[in-house]
Design a protein around this motif. Sequence first.
Motif, PDB file in Angstrom:
ATOM      1  N   MET A  50       0.845  -1.197   0.000  1.00 28.95           N
ATOM      2  CA  MET A  50       0.000   0.000   0.000  1.00 28.95           C
ATOM      3  C   MET A  50       0.883   1.252   0.000  1.00 28.95           C
ATOM      4  O   MET A  50       1.939   1.290   0.636  1.00 28.95           O
ATOM      5  CB  MET A  50      -0.910   0.020   1.232  1.00 28.95           C
ATOM      6  CG  MET A  50      -2.256  -0.633   1.054  1.00 28.95           C
ATOM      7  SD  MET A  50      -3.320  -0.310   2.478  1.00 28.95           S
ATOM      8  CE  MET A  50      -4.900  -0.826   1.807  1.00 28.95           C
ATOM      9  N   GLY A  51       0.433   2.283  -0.686  1.00 22.07           N
ATOM     10  CA  GLY A  51       1.142   3.554  -0.662  1.00 22.07           C
ATOM     11  C   GLY A  51       0.894   4.290   0.645  1.00 22.07           C
ATOM     12  O   GLY A  51      -0.213   4.266   1.188  1.00 22.07           O
ATOM     13  N   VAL A  52       1.939   4.947   1.163  1.00 21.74           N
ATOM     14  CA  VAL A  52       1.856   5.630   2.455  1.00 21.74           C
ATOM     15  C   VAL A  52       2.524   6.999   2.350  1.00 21.74           C
ATOM     16  O   VAL A  52       3.557   7.144   1.707  1.00 21.74           O
ATOM     17  CB  VAL A  52       2.555   4.817   3.568  1.00 21.74           C
ATOM     18  CG1 VAL A  52       2.318   5.458   4.935  1.00 21.74           C
ATOM     19  CG2 VAL A  52       2.078   3.381   3.581  1.00 21.74           C
ATOM     20  N   ARG A  53       1.891   7.979   2.977  1.00 23.94           N
ATOM     21  CA  ARG A  53       2.509   9.288   3.160  1.00 23.94           C
ATOM     22  C   ARG A  53       2.897   9.419   4.628  1.00 23.94           C
ATOM     23  O   ARG A  53       2.064   9.199   5.506  1.00 23.94           O
ATOM     24  CB  ARG A  53       1.555  10.421   2.760  1.00 23.94           C
ATOM     25  CG  ARG A  53       1.263  10.479   1.277  1.00 23.94           C
ATOM     26  CD  ARG A  53       0.321  11.602   0.920  1.00 23.94           C
ATOM     27  NE  ARG A  53      -1.023  11.382   1.434  1.00 23.94           N
ATOM     28  CZ  ARG A  53      -1.562  12.031   2.438  1.00 23.94           C
ATOM     29  NH1 ARG A  53      -0.862  12.969   3.077  1.00 23.94           N
ATOM     30  NH2 ARG A  53      -2.788  11.774   2.838  1.00 23.94           N
ATOM     31  N   VAL A  54       4.137   9.759   4.901  1.00 20.36           N
ATOM     32  CA  VAL A  54       4.609   9.836   6.273  1.00 20.36           C
ATOM     33  C   VAL A  54       5.097  11.250   6.570  1.00 20.36           C
ATOM     34  O   VAL A  54       5.626  11.942   5.699  1.00 20.36           O
ATOM     35  CB  VAL A  54       5.735   8.815   6.548  1.00 20.36           C
ATOM     36  CG1 VAL A  54       5.234   7.399   6.328  1.00 20.36           C
ATOM     37  CG2 VAL A  54       6.948   9.074   5.683  1.00 20.36           C
ATOM     38  N   SER A  55       4.889  11.647   7.815  1.00 19.56           N
ATOM     39  CA  SER A  55       5.379  12.937   8.298  1.00 19.56           C
ATOM     40  C   SER A  55       6.276  12.666   9.497  1.00 19.56           C
ATOM     41  O   SER A  55       5.815  12.138  10.515  1.00 19.56           O
ATOM     42  CB  SER A  55       4.215  13.848   8.703  1.00 19.56           C
ATOM     43  OG  SER A  55       3.394  14.137   7.592  1.00 19.56           O
ATOM     44  N   PHE A  56       7.550  12.989   9.359  1.00 21.90           N
ATOM     45  CA  PHE A  56       8.483  12.828  10.470  1.00 21.90           C
ATOM     46  C   PHE A  56       8.267  13.992  11.431  1.00 21.90           C
ATOM     47  O   PHE A  56       8.440  15.162  11.055  1.00 21.90           O
ATOM     48  CB  PHE A  56       9.921  12.809   9.954  1.00 21.90           C
ATOM     49  CG  PHE A  56      10.229  11.633   9.069  1.00 21.90           C
ATOM     50  CD1 PHE A  56      10.641  10.435   9.605  1.00 21.90           C
ATOM     51  CD2 PHE A  56      10.080  11.733   7.688  1.00 21.90           C
ATOM     52  CE1 PHE A  56      10.915   9.350   8.796  1.00 21.90           C
ATOM     53  CE2 PHE A  56      10.356  10.655   6.867  1.00 21.90           C
ATOM     54  CZ  PHE A  56      10.769   9.456   7.427  1.00 21.90           C
ATOM     55  N   LEU A  57       7.926  13.671  12.667  1.00 19.27           N
ATOM     56  CA  LEU A  57       7.604  14.702  13.648  1.00 19.27           C
ATOM     57  C   LEU A  57       8.832  15.093  14.447  1.00 19.27           C
ATOM     58  O   LEU A  57       9.860  14.408  14.438  1.00 19.27           O
ATOM     59  CB  LEU A  57       6.502  14.199  14.585  1.00 19.27           C
ATOM     60  CG  LEU A  57       5.225  13.685  13.907  1.00 19.27           C
ATOM     61  CD1 LEU A  57       4.217  13.233  14.941  1.00 19.27           C
ATOM     62  CD2 LEU A  57       4.621  14.750  13.000  1.00 19.27           C
ATOM     63  N   GLU A  58       8.670  16.211  15.167  1.00 18.85           N
ATOM     64  CA  GLU A  58       9.766  16.673  16.003  1.00 18.85           C
ATOM     65  C   GLU A  58      10.012  15.683  17.129  1.00 18.85           C
ATOM     66  O   GLU A  58       9.133  14.923  17.522  1.00 18.85           O
ATOM     67  CB  GLU A  58       9.432  18.053  16.582  1.00 18.85           C
ATOM     68  CG  GLU A  58       9.342  19.153  15.536  1.00 18.85           C
ATOM     69  CD  GLU A  58       8.911  20.475  16.141  1.00 18.85           C
ATOM     70  OE1 GLU A  58       8.393  20.432  17.273  1.00 18.85           O
ATOM     71  OE2 GLU A  58       9.097  21.516  15.500  1.00 18.85           O
ATOM     72  N   GLU A  59      11.230  15.725  17.647  1.00 23.26           N
ATOM     73  CA  GLU A  59      11.599  14.815  18.726  1.00 23.26           C
ATOM     74  C   GLU A  59      10.722  15.073  19.939  1.00 23.26           C
ATOM     75  O   GLU A  59      10.374  16.217  20.264  1.00 23.26           O
ATOM     76  CB  GLU A  59      13.071  15.026  19.100  1.00 23.26           C
ATOM     77  CG  GLU A  59      13.581  14.044  20.125  1.00 23.26           C
ATOM     78  CD  GLU A  59      15.062  14.258  20.408  1.00 23.26           C
ATOM     79  OE1 GLU A  59      15.621  13.514  21.225  1.00 23.26           O
ATOM     80  OE2 GLU A  59      15.642  15.178  19.800  1.00 23.26           O
ATOM     81  N   LYS A  60      10.334  13.974  20.608  1.00 22.29           N
ATOM     82  CA  LYS A  60       9.503  14.111  21.797  1.00 22.29           C
ATOM     83  C   LYS A  60      10.229  14.919  22.866  1.00 22.29           C
ATOM     84  O   LYS A  60      11.402  14.682  23.152  1.00 22.29           O
ATOM     85  CB  LYS A  60       9.143  12.728  22.345  1.00 22.29           C
ATOM     86  CG  LYS A  60       8.219  11.935  21.431  1.00 22.29           C
ATOM     87  CD  LYS A  60       7.874  10.605  22.041  1.00 22.29           C
ATOM     88  CE  LYS A  60       6.909   9.827  21.142  1.00 22.29           C
ATOM     89  NZ  LYS A  60       6.569   8.503  21.709  1.00 22.29           N
TER      90      LYS A  60
END
Length: 412
Positions: A319-329
Amino acid sequence: MGVMEKSDLLRELRIDRGAPEAPSRRPLWLAVAVVAVLTIAAIAWYALSGSSATIVHTAVAQPLSASNASASVLDATGYVTARRAATVSAQITGTLTDVLIEEGDHVKDGQVIAKLDDTAQRAQLAQAQAQLHAAQATLVQWQSQLDQARRDWKRADDMIARKLVSQQALEQAHTQVDTLAAQLATQKRTIELGEAAVRSAQVQLDYCTVRAPFTGVVIAKAAQVGEIVSPFSAGGGFTRTGVGTIVDMDSLEVEVDVNEAYIGRVVAGNPVDSVLNAYPEWKIPSHVIAIIPTADRSKATVKVRIALEQKDPRIVPDMGVRVSFLEEKKPAAQAQQAPRGVIVPGAALRKDGDKDIVFVLKDNKAQRRAVALGGNVGDQRQVLGGVAAGEAVIVDAPEGLKDGAAVALAKP
């Protein structure tokens, strides 16, 4: 009568030179034309002045809350992959007699999924078992003879003291015991060989039963009853190299290619939001597993593995996926602080030279604002300054829109 009528008509057509001239209507027509032009100009000016406002769409700047404060530092696209996937085949070449799987079936570790014709293997097993039984029977025979030889030797040893047998008879009895003991040991080795042959034949027979190597879901059925399967590839296309493909759905993860220029923004363990192309409203919590330490020279990208923290039957391989890398916790003390700025649609942002700007709707006019940007929040953008919460920003502003230009909201 006819002559009179013609003469009367001629008199009617004669021009009377002495009659006074009729007043000219030219000034009247000029006046009417001027009035018409002025009227048309007035109508055109009114129409143009009323329609000079540019029609725009707006969105309200939302305050950045704790629920949407995780701004992404990088967006990328990739695919769902399975870490455990296997095309299962038989370990020997044989003809399929049963195929017990279909696409979509859930199978457990060790479950039988296919069977091969085992006639030859069963015959070999029976032969090996018969040879083993014969060797075991011979062992019993040699054991009995050895027991008897030992008794004879003991009697000869007792009789030698009384001079009833010769020393040679005693030695022969001893030699017979040693000989039978050696034959018994050899027979035991023969039995071990027979047991190994039985185990080997049993393994070959077990190879005729194809089992699932792990728990998973069948995604492809590659062979049918009557076809020949083999662990080796054969020419001609008449031999199958697999019975079916099984995927461990618990091993699903996401692989994305990140441009090597931005790989520094990705940190192992950092949170990620994954959105399947098939379910754009479903945001799956994820995190970075690892950055694979090699680059693709042709694409100038680095592969990143992402773990899906939520398992669901809707997630399937490829499946195709769009990902967003978030800021460090952040630590708990920092996390309790109120987030800064507002969020606006990404389509509201424009570039003016080296500045980021938006247009805000104020008193039916477009007001240009320079803004300071934060990270991405999904398809929206964090604005740290320049726009206040509740203000209406113009989305997809037309090219050439100027500061102070008259605008009007598009009708819903």
